[in-house]
Design a protein around this motif. Structure first.
Motif, PDB file in Angstrom:
ATOM      1  N   HIS A   1       0.837  -1.199   0.000  1.00 29.10           N
ATOM      2  CA  HIS A   1       0.000   0.000   0.000  1.00 29.10           C
ATOM      3  C   HIS A   1       0.871   1.248   0.000  1.00 29.10           C
ATOM      4  O   HIS A   1       0.358   2.355   0.038  1.00 29.10           O
ATOM      5  CB  HIS A   1      -0.901   0.026   1.234  1.00 29.10           C
ATOM      6  N   ASP A   2       2.184   1.072  -0.030  1.00 28.68           N
ATOM      7  CA  ASP A   2       3.142   2.176   0.065  1.00 28.68           C
ATOM      8  C   ASP A   2       3.262   2.885  -1.287  1.00 28.68           C
ATOM      9  O   ASP A   2       3.815   2.333  -2.247  1.00 28.68           O
ATOM     10  CB  ASP A   2       4.491   1.632   0.517  1.00 28.68           C
ATOM     11  N   ILE A   3       2.769   4.098  -1.334  1.00 28.37           N
ATOM     12  CA  ILE A   3       2.746   4.864  -2.584  1.00 28.37           C
ATOM     13  C   ILE A   3       4.163   5.155  -3.080  1.00 28.37           C
ATOM     14  O   ILE A   3       4.450   5.022  -4.275  1.00 28.37           O
ATOM     15  CB  ILE A   3       1.939   6.170  -2.401  1.00 28.37           C
ATOM     16  N   GLN A   4       5.069   5.520  -2.190  1.00 31.50           N
ATOM     17  CA  GLN A   4       6.443   5.812  -2.603  1.00 31.50           C
ATOM     18  C   GLN A   4       7.105   4.576  -3.198  1.00 31.50           C
ATOM     19  O   GLN A   4       7.819   4.669  -4.195  1.00 31.50           O
ATOM     20  CB  GLN A   4       7.277   6.338  -1.429  1.00 31.50           C
ATOM     21  N   GLN A   5       6.860   3.428  -2.620  1.00 30.03           N
ATOM     22  CA  GLN A   5       7.435   2.183  -3.144  1.00 30.03           C
ATOM     23  C   GLN A   5       6.943   1.929  -4.568  1.00 30.03           C
ATOM     24  O   GLN A   5       7.711   1.501  -5.429  1.00 30.03           O
ATOM     25  CB  GLN A   5       7.066   1.014  -2.227  1.00 30.03           C
ATOM     26  N   LEU A   6       5.687   2.214  -4.833  1.00 27.30           N
ATOM     27  CA  LEU A   6       5.155   2.037  -6.185  1.00 27.30           C
ATOM     28  C   LEU A   6       5.742   3.068  -7.146  1.00 27.30           C
ATOM     29  O   LEU A   6       6.103   2.738  -8.266  1.00 27.30           O
ATOM     30  CB  LEU A   6       3.630   2.124  -6.168  1.00 27.30           C
ATOM     31  N   ILE A   7       5.866   4.298  -6.693  1.00 27.18           N
ATOM     32  CA  ILE A   7       6.448   5.345  -7.537  1.00 27.18           C
ATOM     33  C   ILE A   7       7.892   5.010  -7.879  1.00 27.18           C
ATOM     34  O   ILE A   7       8.355   5.254  -9.003  1.00 27.18           O
ATOM     35  CB  ILE A   7       6.324   6.725  -6.861  1.00 27.18           C
ATOM     36  N   ASN A   8       8.606   4.422  -6.930  1.00 28.06           N
ATOM     37  CA  ASN A   8      10.007   4.057  -7.179  1.00 28.06           C
ATOM     38  C   ASN A   8      10.160   3.030  -8.301  1.00 28.06           C
ATOM     39  O   ASN A   8      11.248   2.886  -8.859  1.00 28.06           O
ATOM     40  CB  ASN A   8      10.658   3.523  -5.906  1.00 28.06           C
ATOM     41  N   LEU A   9       9.092   2.343  -8.632  1.00 21.71           N
ATOM     42  CA  LEU A   9       9.132   1.347  -9.705  1.00 21.71           C
ATOM     43  C   LEU A   9       8.905   1.958 -11.087  1.00 21.71           C
ATOM     44  O   LEU A   9       9.130   1.308 -12.102  1.00 21.71           O
ATOM     45  CB  LEU A   9       8.079   0.259  -9.450  1.00 21.71           C
TER      46      LEU A   9
ATOM     47  N   GLU B   1      -4.110   4.984   4.260  1.00 20.67           N
ATOM     48  CA  GLU B   1      -4.529   3.580   4.171  1.00 20.67           C
ATOM     49  C   GLU B   1      -4.619   2.956   5.552  1.00 20.67           C
ATOM     50  O   GLU B   1      -5.631   2.379   5.909  1.00 20.67           O
ATOM     51  CB  GLU B   1      -3.557   2.793   3.279  1.00 20.67           C
ATOM     52  N   ALA B   2      -3.579   3.058   6.335  1.00 22.19           N
ATOM     53  CA  ALA B   2      -3.554   2.377   7.628  1.00 22.19           C
ATOM     54  C   ALA B   2      -4.162   3.207   8.756  1.00 22.19           C
ATOM     55  O   ALA B   2      -4.949   2.696   9.547  1.00 22.19           O
ATOM     56  CB  ALA B   2      -2.122   1.997   7.989  1.00 22.19           C
ATOM     57  N   LYS B   3      -3.799   4.465   8.822  1.00 19.13           N
ATOM     58  CA  LYS B   3      -4.261   5.285   9.949  1.00 19.13           C
ATOM     59  C   LYS B   3      -5.772   5.442   9.981  1.00 19.13           C
ATOM     60  O   LYS B   3      -6.373   5.447  11.044  1.00 19.13           O
ATOM     61  CB  LYS B   3      -3.593   6.649   9.931  1.00 19.13           C
ATOM     62  N   THR B   4      -6.392   5.575   8.825  1.00 19.68           N
ATOM     63  CA  THR B   4      -7.842   5.769   8.811  1.00 19.68           C
ATOM     64  C   THR B   4      -8.598   4.498   9.169  1.00 19.68           C
ATOM     65  O   THR B   4      -9.750   4.554   9.567  1.00 19.68           O
ATOM     66  CB  THR B   4      -8.329   6.275   7.432  1.00 19.68           C
TER      67      THR B   4
END
Length: 119
Positions: free
Chosen positions: A65-73, A96-99
């Motif tokens: 669910h990590d947006i930065q990890q996806l952007i890094n791809l 994603e997690a906090k809410t």
């Protein structure tokens, strides 16, 4: 949107998450708890949209669910298209997690507006 489940794409699911977020926001804009649900669906919209882009360009991605990890791809020449999302990646990922799991957490209206515009 495509109604045929066999040809459904991640983009179709992302669009549905955006529509759900809009619908909830229109009905419950003064309810902080419901705004967390709006934030969650906006995060899902962006996450699934990124995964759709990666998938349609043959890029494998992890179950994250990590947006930065996806952007890094993303290939570096695509990054200018996603620069605003990258700037807000931590905020979007937190939605994603906090809410869903943090009791008493409320997303700020500023963050909600920002992420809605990105979605």
């Amino acid at each position: 949107m495509n109604g045929n489940i066999e040809s459904e794409t991640l983009l179709d699911i992302a669009k549905r998450n955006f529509e759900v977020a809009k619908s909830i926001y229109e009905k419950y804009s003064n309810d902080d708890g419901m705004l967390n649900i709006v934030a969650y669906h906006l995060q899902q919209c962006i996450e699934l949209g990124l995964k759709h882009v990666l998938e349609t360009h043959g890029v494998s991605y992890p179950g994250t669910h990590d947006i930065q990890q996806l952007i890094n791809l993303l290939p570096s020449d695509w990054l200018p298209v996603f620069d605003k999302i990258e700037e807000a990646a931590d905020t979007i990922s937190a939605m994603e997690a906090k809410t869903r799991y943090s009791k008493g957490y409320r997303t700020s209206s500023r963050n909600l507006t920002k992420v809605c515009n990105l979605a």
